[in-house]
Design a protein around this motif. Structure first.
Motif, mmCIF file in Angstrom:
data_model
loop_
_atom_site.group_PDB
_atom_site.id
_atom_site.type_symbol
_atom_site.label_atom_id
_atom_site.label_comp_id
_atom_site.label_asym_id
_atom_site.label_seq_id
_atom_site.Cartn_x
_atom_site.Cartn_y
_atom_site.Cartn_z
ATOM 1 N N UNK A 63 0.827 -1.202 0.000
ATOM 2 C CA UNK A 63 0.000 0.000 0.000
ATOM 3 C C UNK A 63 0.863 1.253 0.000
ATOM 4 N N UNK A 64 0.207 2.378 -0.162
ATOM 5 C CA UNK A 64 0.820 3.677 0.055
ATOM 6 C C UNK A 64 0.952 3.870 1.572
ATOM 7 N N UNK A 65 2.148 4.091 2.060
ATOM 8 C CA UNK A 65 2.373 4.221 3.496
ATOM 9 C C UNK A 65 1.710 5.462 4.076
ATOM 10 N N UNK A 66 1.374 6.424 3.203
ATOM 11 C CA UNK A 66 0.735 7.659 3.648
ATOM 12 C C UNK A 66 -0.785 7.584 3.552
ATOM 13 N N UNK A 67 -1.306 6.414 3.193
ATOM 14 C CA UNK A 67 -2.753 6.210 3.136
ATOM 15 C C UNK A 67 -3.313 6.111 4.545
ATOM 16 N N UNK A 68 -4.640 6.053 4.640
ATOM 17 C CA UNK A 68 -5.260 5.935 5.961
ATOM 18 C C UNK A 68 -4.796 4.672 6.676
ATOM 19 N N UNK A 69 -4.797 3.543 5.993
ATOM 20 C CA UNK A 69 -4.384 2.314 6.657
ATOM 21 C C UNK A 69 -2.913 2.348 7.021
ATOM 22 N N UNK A 70 -2.088 2.977 6.151
ATOM 23 C CA UNK A 70 -0.679 3.099 6.472
ATOM 24 C C UNK A 70 -0.453 3.896 7.738
ATOM 25 N N UNK A 71 -1.189 4.991 7.890
ATOM 26 C CA UNK A 71 -1.079 5.810 9.089
ATOM 27 C C UNK A 71 -1.578 5.090 10.324
ATOM 28 N N UNK A 72 -2.675 4.352 10.176
ATOM 29 C CA UNK A 72 -3.217 3.623 11.323
ATOM 30 C C UNK A 72 -2.269 2.517 11.781
ATOM 31 N N UNK A 73 -1.636 1.831 10.822
ATOM 32 C CA UNK A 73 -0.704 0.774 11.186
ATOM 33 C C UNK A 73 0.581 1.333 11.795
ATOM 34 N N UNK A 74 0.959 2.536 11.376
ATOM 35 C CA UNK A 74 2.133 3.169 11.979
ATOM 36 C C UNK A 74 1.863 3.503 13.445
ATOM 37 N N UNK A 75 0.611 3.862 13.766
ATOM 38 C CA UNK A 75 0.236 4.211 15.132
ATOM 39 C C UNK A 75 -0.023 2.977 15.984
ATOM 40 N N UNK A 76 -0.687 1.988 15.387
ATOM 41 C CA UNK A 76 -1.039 0.763 16.104
ATOM 42 C C UNK A 76 -0.756 -0.428 15.196
ATOM 43 N N UNK A 77 0.413 -1.060 15.321
ATOM 44 C CA UNK A 77 0.810 -2.125 14.397
ATOM 45 C C UNK A 77 0.175 -3.480 14.692
ATOM 46 N N UNK A 78 -1.137 -3.482 14.837
ATOM 47 C CA UNK A 78 -1.895 -4.719 14.983
ATOM 48 C C UNK A 78 -3.059 -4.669 14.004
ATOM 49 N N UNK A 79 -3.399 -5.822 13.441
ATOM 50 C CA UNK A 79 -4.452 -5.840 12.425
ATOM 51 C C UNK A 79 -5.105 -7.213 12.377
ATOM 52 N N UNK A 80 -6.185 -7.276 11.608
ATOM 53 C CA UNK A 80 -6.888 -8.539 11.378
ATOM 54 C C UNK A 80 -7.253 -8.626 9.901
ATOM 55 N N UNK A 81 -7.281 -9.851 9.408
ATOM 56 C CA UNK A 81 -7.689 -10.131 8.034
ATOM 57 C C UNK A 81 -8.890 -11.068 8.071
ATOM 58 N N UNK A 82 -9.808 -10.895 7.118
ATOM 59 C CA UNK A 82 -10.930 -11.825 6.997
ATOM 60 C C UNK A 82 -11.125 -12.171 5.527
ATOM 61 N N UNK A 83 -10.850 -13.418 5.188
ATOM 62 C CA UNK A 83 -11.088 -13.948 3.850
ATOM 63 C C UNK A 83 -12.459 -14.620 3.842
ATOM 64 N N UNK A 84 -13.221 -14.419 2.768
ATOM 65 C CA UNK A 84 -14.499 -15.121 2.625
ATOM 66 C C UNK A 84 -14.622 -15.585 1.182
ATOM 67 N N UNK A 85 -14.690 -16.901 1.005
ATOM 68 C CA UNK A 85 -14.839 -17.480 -0.326
ATOM 69 C C UNK A 85 -16.249 -18.068 -0.431
ATOM 70 N N UNK A 86 -17.140 -17.291 -1.020
ATOM 71 C CA UNK A 86 -18.549 -17.663 -1.071
ATOM 72 C C UNK A 86 -18.763 -18.970 -1.835
ATOM 73 N N UNK A 87 -18.005 -19.152 -2.924
ATOM 74 C CA UNK A 87 -18.185 -20.356 -3.727
ATOM 75 C C UNK A 87 -17.776 -21.617 -2.978
ATOM 76 N N UNK A 88 -16.915 -21.473 -1.971
ATOM 77 C CA UNK A 88 -16.464 -22.625 -1.192
ATOM 78 C C UNK A 88 -17.173 -22.732 0.154
ATOM 79 N N UNK A 89 -17.954 -21.714 0.510
ATOM 80 C CA UNK A 89 -18.569 -21.573 1.832
ATOM 81 C C UNK A 89 -17.522 -21.794 2.935
ATOM 82 N N UNK A 90 -16.433 -21.054 2.778
ATOM 83 C CA UNK A 90 -15.346 -21.103 3.757
ATOM 84 C C UNK A 90 -14.890 -19.684 4.074
ATOM 85 N N UNK A 91 -14.324 -19.535 5.249
ATOM 86 C CA UNK A 91 -13.784 -18.246 5.662
ATOM 87 C C UNK A 91 -12.562 -18.478 6.541
#
Length: 200
Positions: A63-91
């Motif tokens: 990403x662009x480090x100066x984007x909103x997410x870049x700034x938020x991660x610079x302040x708080x370097x913790x995050x979560x990801x959520x994958x959802x594959x509807x065709x597989x009914x898995x997440x």
């Protein structure tokens, strides 16, 4: 699978197998994932990004480090990801600490991008107000002219992050909403994984 016990199964290998299935079944962007960060005052902030790499070290996106997410991660370097594959009914849900990728990794990925995408990285002031579409197109034209020939260097404000997982949950649809939820947890990046089954 054991309940709240040490395990020899590798959750990254399991994720890679699920991602391979998604690559065959999902019609568009099987690597699309919702990235959740937090604002400086603790409010949640989420958006879609594309996963660009995964290995034993973690999950990588750019990403662009100066984007909103870049700034938020610079302040708080913790995050979560959520994958959802509807065709597989898995997440899959991933939580952990975020670190910067190396300059060498960022350079290599940036060089693999289409030329237009590399120009776009220079032209976009990501997440900041845009006065008009014409203003963006003008910047694209300006940087296209600047880098009309030769290599396009990676912008100093453009790089990647690696989410180092501490928790990975695999969700699978089951009849009568009695879904399967298997969680892998560890205390640190070098600690062994353990598993828990969760009620749906």
């Amino acid at each position: 699978m054991p309940d709240t016990a040490a395990t020899t199964e590798d959750p990254i290998a399991r994720f890679e197998a699920w991602m391979a299935d998604a690559a065959e079944k999902e019609p568009n962007d099987p690597n699309a994932v919702c990235l959740a960060t937090a604002t400086p005052d603790g409010r949640p902030s989420a958006r879609m990004v594309l996963l660009k790499g995964v290995d034993a070290r973690g999950f990588v996106f750019y990403t662009n480090l100066e984007s909103r997410k870049g700034g938020e991660l610079a302040t708080n370097p913790h995050a979560a990801l959520c994958f959802h594959w509807k065709s597989l009914t898995r997440s899959v849900r991933v939580e952990g600490q975020v670190e910067n990728v190396s300059a060498e990794e960022a350079d290599a990925y940036y060089a693999s991008r289409a030329r237009g995408s590399r120009i776009g990285a220079w032209a976009s002031k990501q997440s900041r107000p845009l006065e008009s579409r014409y203003a963006l197109e003008k910047r694209v034209a300006e940087f296209g002219l600047k880098y009309a020939v030769g290599d396009i260097p990676r912008p100093p404000f453009w790089s990647g992050f690696r989410l180092v997982p501490a928790r990975i949950e695999f969700w699978r649809d089951m009849p009568f909403r009695l879904h399967e939820r298997l969680v892998f947890l560890r205390e640190g990046p070098d600690a062994p994984w353990r598993t828990e089954l969760l009620y749906p």
